[in-house]
Motif scaffolding. Structure first.
Motif, PDB file in Angstrom:
ATOM      1  N   GLU A 122       0.846  -1.192   0.000  1.00 45.32           N
ATOM      2  CA  GLU A 122       0.000   0.000   0.000  1.00 45.32           C
ATOM      3  C   GLU A 122       0.880   1.238   0.000  1.00 45.32           C
ATOM      4  N   VAL A 123       0.302   2.341  -0.479  1.00 45.35           N
ATOM      5  CA  VAL A 123       0.970   3.637  -0.465  1.00 45.35           C
ATOM      6  C   VAL A 123       0.065   4.620   0.254  1.00 45.35           C
ATOM      7  N   VAL A 124       0.670   5.460   1.088  1.00 40.76           N
ATOM      8  CA  VAL A 124      -0.039   6.565   1.718  1.00 40.76           C
ATOM      9  C   VAL A 124       0.650   7.847   1.265  1.00 40.76           C
ATOM     10  N   VAL A 125      -0.127   8.762   0.707  1.00 45.00           N
ATOM     11  CA  VAL A 125       0.407  10.052   0.262  1.00 45.00           C
ATOM     12  C   VAL A 125      -0.156  11.117   1.192  1.00 45.00           C
ATOM     13  N   VAL A 126       0.748  11.908   1.784  1.00 49.40           N
ATOM     14  CA  VAL A 126       0.336  12.973   2.703  1.00 49.40           C
ATOM     15  C   VAL A 126       0.760  14.306   2.089  1.00 49.40           C
ATOM     16  N   THR A 127      -0.232  15.156   1.824  1.00 52.81           N
ATOM     17  CA  THR A 127       0.065  16.474   1.248  1.00 52.81           C
ATOM     18  C   THR A 127      -0.793  17.535   1.906  1.00 52.81           C
TER      19      THR A 127
END
Length: 163
Positions: A122-127
């Motif tokens: 899984e990937v988590v992108v935090v912006t």
């Protein structure tokens, strides 16, 4: 079946807050995943997009600062290093295993390489909120969803908003 814990790649453009770390890790608390954090050193954002993002959020001072611009690669790398160190500390404070690095180039290319290397599930992108990119689906999370073949969660920094 292996006993190895899953790996989640976390891409962030700024340091996680304690609340961010707690919210993100709560999704997989029962799985005990390892986190691989990547922080881009050179986000190469468009001046027009930056100004429009700030104006859409009524951030007039930030819009003016964006127009004034700056070109400081060494400062960008140092800021990315500080964001990485702070993020790793916050993740470790909530009791998860985390490693990471500051990276150059296209963040989505980096995510693809990390998945291939670590076998991440899984990937988590935090912006921060980026009104233009989010609206037109050109943000990192949208691009990652189209390309990577693993679940991608987009979390907005400092909030409980999910994109």
């Amino acid at each position: 079946m292996t006993d190895a814990s899953p790996t989640i790649v976390l891409l962030t453009e700024q340091a996680l807050t304690p609340g961010d770390a707690a919210r993100i890790t709560a999704f997989h608390a029962d799985d005990s995943p390892a986190y691989r954090v990547v922080v881009p050193a050179d986000t190469e954002r468009s001046l027009l997009v930056d100004v429009l993002d700030h104006l859409s959020l009524l951030e007039l001072r930030e819009a003016l600062d964006a127009v004034r611009g700056r070109d400081d690669d060494a400062g960008d790398r140092a800021a990315a290093g500080q964001a990485l160190a702070a993020t790793l500390a916050e993740l470790k404070a909530v009791g998860v295993e985390a490693t990471g690095e500051v990276v150059a180039g296209d963040p989505v290319d980096t995510l693809a390489a990390q998945i291939a290397t670590t076998g991440a599930t899984e990937v988590v992108v935090v912006t921060r909120l980026h009104a233009v990119e989010d609206t037109f689906h050109t943000d990192w999370a949208s691009r990652a969803r189209e390309r990577l073949g693993v679940p991608v969660l987009h979390v907005y920094a400092g909030s409980s908003w999910v994109g």
